[in-house]
Scaffold this active site. Structure first.
Site, PDB file in Angstrom:
ATOM      1  N   LYS A  59       0.860  -1.191   0.000  1.00 13.04           N
ATOM      2  CA  LYS A  59       0.000   0.000   0.000  1.00 13.04           C
ATOM      3  C   LYS A  59       0.891   1.235   0.000  1.00 13.04           C
ATOM      4  CE  LYS A  59      -4.285   1.275   2.297  1.00 13.04           C
ATOM      5  NZ  LYS A  59      -4.996   1.136   3.570  1.00 13.04           N
TER       6      LYS A  59
HETATM    7  C1  E4P Z   1      -8.100   2.464   3.477  1.00 12.43           C
HETATM    8  O1  E4P Z   1      -7.516   1.498   3.034  1.00 12.43           O
HETATM    9  C2  E4P Z   1      -7.911   3.038   4.814  1.00 12.43           C
HETATM   10  O2  E4P Z   1      -7.311   2.060   5.632  1.00 12.43           O
HETATM   11  C3  E4P Z   1      -9.196   3.414   5.502  1.00 12.43           C
HETATM   12  O3  E4P Z   1     -10.348   3.036   4.786  1.00 12.43           O
HETATM   13  C4  E4P Z   1      -9.213   4.763   6.107  1.00 12.43           C
HETATM   14  O4  E4P Z   1     -10.442   4.996   6.713  1.00 12.43           O
HETATM   15  P1  E4P Z   1     -10.701   6.171   7.759  1.00 12.43           P
HETATM   16  O5  E4P Z   1     -10.934   7.434   7.010  1.00 12.43           O
HETATM   17  O6  E4P Z   1     -11.921   5.732   8.508  1.00 12.43           O
HETATM   18  O7  E4P Z   1      -9.474   6.256   8.634  1.00 12.43           O
END
Ligand code: E4P
Length: 218
Positions: free
Chosen positions: A84
């Site tokens: 990622k």
């Molecule tokens: C995406 O892969 C992120 O881990 C995640 O969806 C972030 O979400 P949040 O805005 O609730 O922190």
């Protein structure tokens, strides 16, 4: 549509697996920090739980060289590891490097169609637009998903759209209606998806009426 769980908590992953609709896992540095355990212990226990489905693990460097070093270490943990990478110019260099080596990437922190277009163009396996965080600043997060879906379809990009920063069941349903490939969903929202008050009321009534059935078979 595929369902990923957005968590680093192995207990939540186990629970989601029991529901039989888990297709993958996404984590991020915030989710890993919440677990309060050493990094390698956390990721190894996640991978032990999900050895055959994509698990996104995020790099912490901000330059391409650092991202590549970290990503290569993470990729050694398993064939299902997806690196990622944040949506930055340096990130795009790292994405192109990994994809050319056959290592899958997930471009995260996407907030505009232009960012999504670039990430798809460099060949990311997955792209993660964040809908909840856009809603938080009064931008309609799901409009971004519609725009990205149209761009993807116009050019047949292979990248899979992961709807991220999902906050409620409406995000999940809209994702499915738009035709997003994947939603990555916190455990609390997965639990909400199974529920409806009329289901509870209906079940209560059925069970009550069942008591009065003569010679019940079970
Ligand atoms: C995406 O892969 C992120 O881990 C995640 O969806 C972030 O979400 P949040 O805005 O609730 O922190």
């Amino acid at each position: 549509m595929k369902f990923f769980i957005d968590t680093a908590d192995v207990n939540e992953i186990r629970e989601a697996k029991r529901l039989h609709f888990l297709d993958g896992v996404t984590t991020n540095p915030t989710l890993i920090a919440k677990v309060k355990k050493p990094f390698w212990d956390v990721v190894k226990s996640i991978l032990a739980e999900v050895p055959d489905k994509p698990v996104s693990l995020e790099v912490a460097s901000t330059d391409a060289e650092g991202m590549i070093k970290e990503g290569e270490k993470l990729a050694e943990l398993g064939k299902n590891v997806v690196i990622k990478i944040p949506m930055t110019p340096e990130g795009l260099k790292a994405v192109s490097y990994f994809e050319s080596k056959g290592i899958k990437t997930n471009v995260t922190l996407i907030f505009s169609p232009a960012q999504a277009l670039l990430a798809m163009k460099v060949g990311a396996s997955y792209i993660s637009p964040f809908v909840g965080r856009l809603d938080d600043i009064s931008h309609a997060g799901m409009d971004l998903i519609r725009q990205i879906k149209q761009i993807k379809d116009n050019y047949n990009f292979k990248s899979e759209i992961i709807v991220a920063s999902v906050r409620n069941p409406v995000h999940v349903i809209e994702s499915a209606m738009i035709g997003a490939d994947i939603a990555t969903i916190p455990y609390s929202v997965i639990a909400q998806l199974t529920k409806h008050p009329l289901t509870d009321i209906g079940l209560e009534r059925f069970l009550k009426d069942w008591e009065s059935v003569p010679e019940k078979p079970f």
